[in-house]
Design a protein around this motif. Structure first.
Motif, PDB file in Angstrom:
ATOM      1  N   UNK A  50     -59.322 -99.624 -15.067  1.00 47.37           N
ATOM      2  CA  UNK A  50     -59.949 -99.134 -16.135  1.00 47.37           C
ATOM      3  C   UNK A  50     -59.198 -99.651 -17.640  1.00 47.37           C
ATOM      4  N   UNK A  51     -59.748-100.860 -17.896  1.00 46.54           N
ATOM      5  CA  UNK A  51     -59.389-101.595 -18.968  1.00 46.54           C
ATOM      6  C   UNK A  51     -59.911-100.979 -20.445  1.00 46.54           C
ATOM      7  N   UNK A  52     -59.933 -99.647 -20.405  1.00 44.60           N
ATOM      8  CA  UNK A  52     -60.267 -99.083 -21.697  1.00 44.60           C
ATOM      9  C   UNK A  52     -59.628 -97.684 -22.066  1.00 44.60           C
ATOM     10  N   UNK A  53     -59.683 -97.203 -23.402  1.00 44.26           N
ATOM     11  CA  UNK A  53     -59.026 -95.969 -23.630  1.00 44.26           C
ATOM     12  C   UNK A  53     -59.942 -95.144 -24.432  1.00 44.26           C
ATOM     13  N   UNK A  54     -59.759 -94.088 -24.451  1.00 47.98           N
ATOM     14  CA  UNK A  54     -60.710 -92.948 -25.290  1.00 47.98           C
ATOM     15  C   UNK A  54     -61.843 -92.882 -24.818  1.00 47.98           C
ATOM     16  N   UNK A  55     -62.166 -93.062 -23.598  1.00 50.34           N
ATOM     17  CA  UNK A  55     -63.621 -92.905 -22.861  1.00 50.34           C
ATOM     18  C   UNK A  55     -63.808 -91.298 -22.296  1.00 50.34           C
ATOM     19  N   UNK A  56     -65.161 -91.232 -21.686  1.00 53.12           N
ATOM     20  CA  UNK A  56     -65.158 -89.950 -21.185  1.00 53.12           C
ATOM     21  C   UNK A  56     -64.386 -89.727 -20.116  1.00 53.12           C
ATOM     22  N   UNK A  57     -64.104 -88.504 -19.520  1.00 52.29           N
ATOM     23  CA  UNK A  57     -63.323 -88.530 -18.419  1.00 52.29           C
ATOM     24  C   UNK A  57     -63.762 -89.166 -17.135  1.00 52.29           C
ATOM     25  N   UNK A  58     -65.323 -88.974 -17.006  1.00 55.10           N
ATOM     26  CA  UNK A  58     -65.937 -89.534 -15.687  1.00 55.10           C
ATOM     27  C   UNK A  58     -65.859 -90.908 -15.800  1.00 55.10           C
ATOM     28  N   UNK A  59     -65.428 -91.751 -16.889  1.00 57.04           N
ATOM     29  CA  UNK A  59     -65.634 -93.253 -16.813  1.00 57.04           C
ATOM     30  C   UNK A  59     -64.152 -93.370 -16.037  1.00 57.04           C
ATOM     31  N   UNK A  60     -63.325 -92.701 -15.580  1.00 53.95           N
ATOM     32  CA  UNK A  60     -62.047 -93.010 -15.258  1.00 53.95           C
ATOM     33  C   UNK A  60     -62.005 -92.469 -13.621  1.00 53.95           C
ATOM     34  N   UNK A  61     -63.355 -92.244 -13.265  1.00 57.92           N
ATOM     35  CA  UNK A  61     -63.362 -92.106 -12.004  1.00 57.92           C
ATOM     36  C   UNK A  61     -64.322 -92.954 -11.185  1.00 57.92           C
ATOM     37  N   UNK A  62     -64.877 -93.954 -11.977  1.00 60.42           N
ATOM     38  CA  UNK A  62     -65.828 -94.750 -11.365  1.00 60.42           C
ATOM     39  C   UNK A  62     -65.217 -95.437 -10.323  1.00 60.42           C
ATOM     40  N   UNK A  63     -66.068 -95.813  -9.400  1.00 59.26           N
ATOM     41  CA  UNK A  63     -65.602 -97.077  -8.284  1.00 59.26           C
ATOM     42  C   UNK A  63     -66.542 -97.993  -8.094  1.00 59.26           C
ATOM     43  N   UNK A  64     -66.090 -99.104  -7.679  1.00 61.51           N
ATOM     44  CA  UNK A  64     -67.102-100.315  -7.357  1.00 61.51           C
ATOM     45  C   UNK A  64     -66.073-101.177  -6.223  1.00 61.51           C
ATOM     46  N   UNK A  65     -66.788-101.016  -5.254  1.00 59.95           N
ATOM     47  CA  UNK A  65     -65.887-101.339  -3.887  1.00 59.95           C
ATOM     48  C   UNK A  65     -66.546-102.746  -3.328  1.00 59.95           C
ATOM     49  N   UNK A  66     -67.045-103.558  -4.269  1.00 63.17           N
ATOM     50  CA  UNK A  66     -67.654-104.800  -3.674  1.00 63.17           C
ATOM     51  C   UNK A  66     -66.406-105.639  -3.120  1.00 63.17           C
ATOM     52  N   UNK A  67     -66.922-106.595  -2.205  1.00 57.95           N
ATOM     53  CA  UNK A  67     -65.787-107.549  -1.479  1.00 57.95           C
ATOM     54  C   UNK A  67     -65.577-108.603  -2.534  1.00 57.95           C
ATOM     55  N   UNK A  68     -64.459-109.164  -2.519  1.00 56.02           N
ATOM     56  CA  UNK A  68     -63.998-110.257  -3.189  1.00 56.02           C
ATOM     57  C   UNK A  68     -64.572-111.521  -2.442  1.00 56.02           C
ATOM     58  N   UNK A  69     -64.185-112.726  -2.916  1.00 60.85           N
ATOM     59  CA  UNK A  69     -64.889-113.906  -2.311  1.00 60.85           C
ATOM     60  C   UNK A  69     -63.648-115.082  -2.185  1.00 60.85           C
TER      61      UNK A  69
END
Length: 243
Positions: A50-69
């Motif tokens: 979460x490379x940001x600050x001061x955002x709404x609380x729900x933006x720190x609960x985001x997940x994105x579980x894509x595979x790497x390559x």
């Protein structure tokens, strides 16, 4: 708030639809990762940061579980080194929001393998053209190269103050993108002479990804696939694809 981004969301979805054949993986250069030498994300299952600050609380609960390559990352490392560009694999790097924000729209099921390649801290346009040029063979191997940034990024300006400069720079960028490849390259290398260039980009971290994308497709025509002036902020921005 989502309605505010609806035109961009539609454009990102359309970009995937227009591509046709499903890519083997996506290589993304984000305006949120820079290193002294080129770093390549190597994890098989990268977490997010979460490379940001001061955002709404729900933006720190985001997940994105894509595979790497990791296999493609190793190939990217090989290509960069063959071109004489210093590079290394970073096994710990996480997905930043320059990646997971657009990817969640493009591939909401998080089923597309994806990895990031860093920018250089120098921001040097010629060096980033060279990075893209070195990575170009990946495009023939089923890899889509995406530059994630913005052609206006100056959060210090008020809404009214950003309207004119963003429109001027966007118009210049469109003219540059539509030029023949040699002229386009020369113009973009000299981007600081563009109207309002340093107003729109006090630091060019969000512009640099387009240099890599151009290097990977420098002899191919550009098409503007998104162009929007926000009623809320007055800021004008555009997206382009090549080939």
């Amino acid at each position: 708030m989502r309605d505010f981004f609806a035109p961009l969301e539609a454009s990102l979805k359309q970009m995937i639809a227009d591509h046709g054949e499903r890519p083997k993986a996506i290589l993304m250069i984000s305006g949120h990762w820079e290193e002294d030498e080129v770093a390549i994300m190597g994890a098989a299952k990268p977490p997010i940061i979460y490379d940001y600050s001061g955002f709404l609380p729900h933006t720190y609960e985001i997940t994105y579980d894509a595979p790497g390559a990791p296999d493609v990352a190793a190939r990217a490392l090989e290509l960069l080194q063959l071109a004489g560009i210093a590079a290394h694999i970073d096994p710990d790097r996480r997905f930043d929001h320059g990646l997971f924000a657009p990817m969640e729209v493009m591939y909401p099921n998080a089923d597309m393998p994806i990895f990031q390649v860093s920018m250089l801290k120098s921001y040097d346009p010629a060096d980033h053209f060279a990075i893209g040029r070195a990575l170009k063979p990946l495009r023939d191997e089923g890899i889509v190269i995406v530059g994630s940034g913005l052609n206006f990024h100056n959060q210090r300006l008020t809404r009214g103050d950003s309207k004119g400069p963003s429109a001027e720079f966007d118009a210049w960028l469109f003219e540059a993108m539509m030029a023949a490849p040699d002229k386009r390259r020369r113009t973009m290398l000299d981007w600081e002479s563009a109207p309002a260039a340093r107003i729109c980009h006090e630091e060019e971290d969000h512009l640099v990804p387009i240099f890599v994308a151009l290097g990977a497709a420098e002899d191919e025509p550009a098409e503007r696939i998104y162009h929007h002036t926000s009623e809320m902020t007055g800021i004008t921005v555009s997206n382009y694809k090549f080939g």
